[in-house]
Design a protein around this motif. Structure first.
Motif, short mmCIF file in Angstrom:
data_model
loop_
_atom_site.label_atom_id
_atom_site.label_comp_id
_atom_site.label_asym_id
_atom_site.label_seq_id
_atom_site.Cartn_x
_atom_site.Cartn_y
_atom_site.Cartn_z
N ARG A 89 27.75 -12.17 -6.46
CA ARG A 89 27.96 -13.60 -6.33
C ARG A 89 27.25 -14.23 -5.12
NH1 ARG A 89 34.16 -14.84 -7.26
NH2 ARG A 89 34.19 -14.17 -5.11
N ILE A 90 25.99 -13.91 -4.96
CA ILE A 90 25.21 -14.48 -3.85
C ILE A 90 25.10 -15.99 -3.98
CG2 ILE A 90 22.99 -14.41 -2.65
CD1 ILE A 90 24.67 -11.83 -2.38
N SER A 91 25.10 -16.51 -5.19
CA SER A 91 25.04 -17.97 -5.37
C SER A 91 26.24 -18.64 -4.71
CB SER A 91 24.97 -18.34 -6.85
OG SER A 91 26.14 -17.98 -7.52
N LEU A 92 27.40 -18.01 -4.72
CA LEU A 92 28.57 -18.55 -4.04
C LEU A 92 28.32 -18.61 -2.53
CD1 LEU A 92 31.48 -19.58 -4.00
CD2 LEU A 92 32.23 -17.20 -4.05
N ALA A 93 27.73 -17.56 -1.99
CA ALA A 93 27.42 -17.54 -0.56
C ALA A 93 26.45 -18.67 -0.22
CB ALA A 93 26.82 -16.20 -0.17
N LEU A 94 25.47 -18.90 -1.07
CA LEU A 94 24.50 -19.96 -0.81
C LEU A 94 25.14 -21.35 -0.92
CD1 LEU A 94 21.38 -18.47 -2.59
CD2 LEU A 94 21.80 -18.63 -0.12
N LYS A 95 26.08 -21.52 -1.82
CA LYS A 95 26.80 -22.79 -1.92
C LYS A 95 27.65 -23.02 -0.67
CE LYS A 95 26.91 -22.71 -6.94
NZ LYS A 95 27.72 -22.41 -8.13
N ILE A 96 28.27 -21.97 -0.18
CA ILE A 96 29.03 -22.06 1.07
C ILE A 96 28.08 -22.42 2.20
CG2 ILE A 96 30.32 -20.71 2.78
CD1 ILE A 96 31.44 -19.10 0.33
N TRP A 97 26.93 -21.77 2.23
CA TRP A 97 25.97 -22.03 3.30
C TRP A 97 25.44 -23.47 3.25
CZ3 TRP A 97 25.64 -19.76 7.66
CH2 TRP A 97 24.63 -20.17 8.54
N LYS A 98 25.30 -24.00 2.08
CA LYS A 98 24.88 -25.39 1.93
C LYS A 98 25.85 -26.31 2.67
CE LYS A 98 24.17 -28.88 -1.64
NZ LYS A 98 24.52 -29.23 -2.99
N GLU A 99 27.14 -26.03 2.57
CA GLU A 99 28.15 -26.81 3.29
C GLU A 99 28.03 -26.61 4.80
OE1 GLU A 99 30.28 -29.01 1.82
OE2 GLU A 99 29.17 -28.55 -0.01
N ILE A 100 27.72 -25.40 5.21
CA ILE A 100 27.57 -25.12 6.65
C ILE A 100 26.37 -25.87 7.20
CG2 ILE A 100 27.01 -23.28 8.30
CD1 ILE A 100 28.83 -21.46 6.55
N GLU A 101 25.27 -25.87 6.49
CA GLU A 101 24.08 -26.59 6.96
C GLU A 101 24.33 -28.09 7.01
OE1 GLU A 101 20.05 -25.92 6.04
OE2 GLU A 101 20.23 -23.74 6.09
N ALA A 102 25.23 -28.59 6.21
CA ALA A 102 25.53 -30.03 6.23
C ALA A 102 26.38 -30.43 7.44
CB ALA A 102 26.26 -30.42 4.94
N ASP A 103 26.98 -29.46 8.11
CA ASP A 103 27.83 -29.72 9.28
C ASP A 103 26.98 -29.62 10.54
OD1 ASP A 103 29.66 -29.65 11.40
OD2 ASP A 103 31.14 -28.50 10.24
N SER A 104 26.73 -30.74 11.19
CA SER A 104 25.85 -30.76 12.36
C SER A 104 26.38 -29.94 13.54
CB SER A 104 25.58 -32.20 12.80
OG SER A 104 26.79 -32.83 13.16
N SER A 105 27.69 -29.73 13.58
CA SER A 105 28.24 -28.93 14.69
C SER A 105 27.90 -27.44 14.55
CB SER A 105 29.76 -29.11 14.77
OG SER A 105 30.40 -28.52 13.65
N LEU A 106 27.36 -27.05 13.39
CA LEU A 106 26.99 -25.65 13.15
C LEU A 106 25.48 -25.48 13.04
CD1 LEU A 106 29.74 -24.94 10.47
CD2 LEU A 106 29.81 -24.32 12.89
N SER A 107 24.73 -26.39 13.59
CA SER A 107 23.28 -26.41 13.40
C SER A 107 22.54 -25.26 14.06
CB SER A 107 22.70 -27.74 13.91
OG SER A 107 22.90 -27.86 15.31
N ASP A 108 23.19 -24.52 14.93
CA ASP A 108 22.52 -23.39 15.58
C ASP A 108 22.81 -22.05 14.91
OD1 ASP A 108 25.13 -23.72 16.42
OD2 ASP A 108 24.73 -23.28 18.52
N TRP A 109 23.47 -22.08 13.73
CA TRP A 109 23.76 -20.86 12.99
C TRP A 109 22.71 -20.63 11.92
CZ3 TRP A 109 27.60 -17.19 13.53
CH2 TRP A 109 28.55 -17.45 14.53
N LYS A 110 22.42 -19.34 11.66
CA LYS A 110 21.48 -18.94 10.62
C LYS A 110 22.16 -17.97 9.67
CE LYS A 110 17.35 -19.18 13.50
NZ LYS A 110 16.27 -18.42 14.11
N LEU A 111 21.66 -17.94 8.44
CA LEU A 111 22.11 -16.96 7.44
C LEU A 111 20.97 -16.01 7.18
CD1 LEU A 111 24.05 -15.87 5.24
CD2 LEU A 111 23.07 -17.58 3.70
N LYS A 112 21.21 -14.72 7.36
CA LYS A 112 20.22 -13.70 7.04
C LYS A 112 20.73 -12.87 5.87
CE LYS A 112 17.68 -13.36 11.27
NZ LYS A 112 17.05 -12.46 12.23
N ILE A 113 19.86 -12.69 4.90
CA ILE A 113 20.20 -11.92 3.70
C ILE A 113 19.28 -10.71 3.64
CG2 ILE A 113 20.36 -11.95 1.19
CD1 ILE A 113 20.80 -15.00 1.39
#
Length: 163
Positions: A89-113
């Motif tokens: 279910r990597i698509s679920l992880a990417l949908k979650i990450w989409k929400e994280i990227e939309a949050d400006s307070s988390l702008s210094d976080w990266k997702l590595k796969i």
């Protein structure tokens, strides 16, 4: 009169029989968790488990992480996985990450796969289509250095034997 459930019901009735047959014809049945052993026996209506073995799907490295370095971890979320939808279910992880990227307070976080698989191009297309700029596909590599650097490990599998 409803005819739709009939084929589904036949499959549900036949599946435990297939479990019993696979158990009877196998030298050993290997499962990823002791929890699965109980479920297998119950589902197949079996009483003995002498053919069932558990082999945990754990990582093993030659070194141990030095907890003194814990405060130096990067603002990275790590996924180490086969890039397939079922059961990962990597698509679920990417949908979650989409929400994280939309949050400006988390702008210094990266997702590595880390990993590869038949759905890799579709996942990359999702990232491109949604303009996700902080997702890195690392390919099939030794995951140990990534575990050492990342602050968070993300797993969206629908089931795992040893998560």
């Amino acid at each position: 009169m409803h005819l739709f459930p009939i084929p589904k019901d036949k499959k549900i009735i036949k599946l435990p029989i297939l479990y019993i047959e696979s158990y009877n014809f196998a030298d050993k049945v290997v499962l990823l968790s002791d929890h699965f052993k109980y479920d297998f026996l119950k589902y197949a209506h079996l009483k003995n488990d002498f053919k069932i073995r558990t082999i945990h799907n754990a990582l093993s490295f030659q070194s141990y992480y030095d907890l003194a370095n814990y405060d130096h971890k990067k603002k990275e979320v790590l996924i180490v996985s086969r890039l397939e939808e079922e059961p990962k279910r990597i698509s679920l992880a990417l949908k979650i990450w989409k929400e994280i990227e939309a949050d400006s307070s988390l702008s210094d976080w990266k997702l590595k796969i880390v990993g590869h698989g038949k759905m890799e191009n579709q996942y990359k297309d999702f990232v491109k289509h949604h303009n996700l700029t902080r997702v890195c596909f690392e390919g099939a590599k030794n995951p140990e250095p990534y575990y050492n650097e990342a602050s968070i490990f993300m797993m969206t599998s629908s089931f795992e034997g040893w998560s």
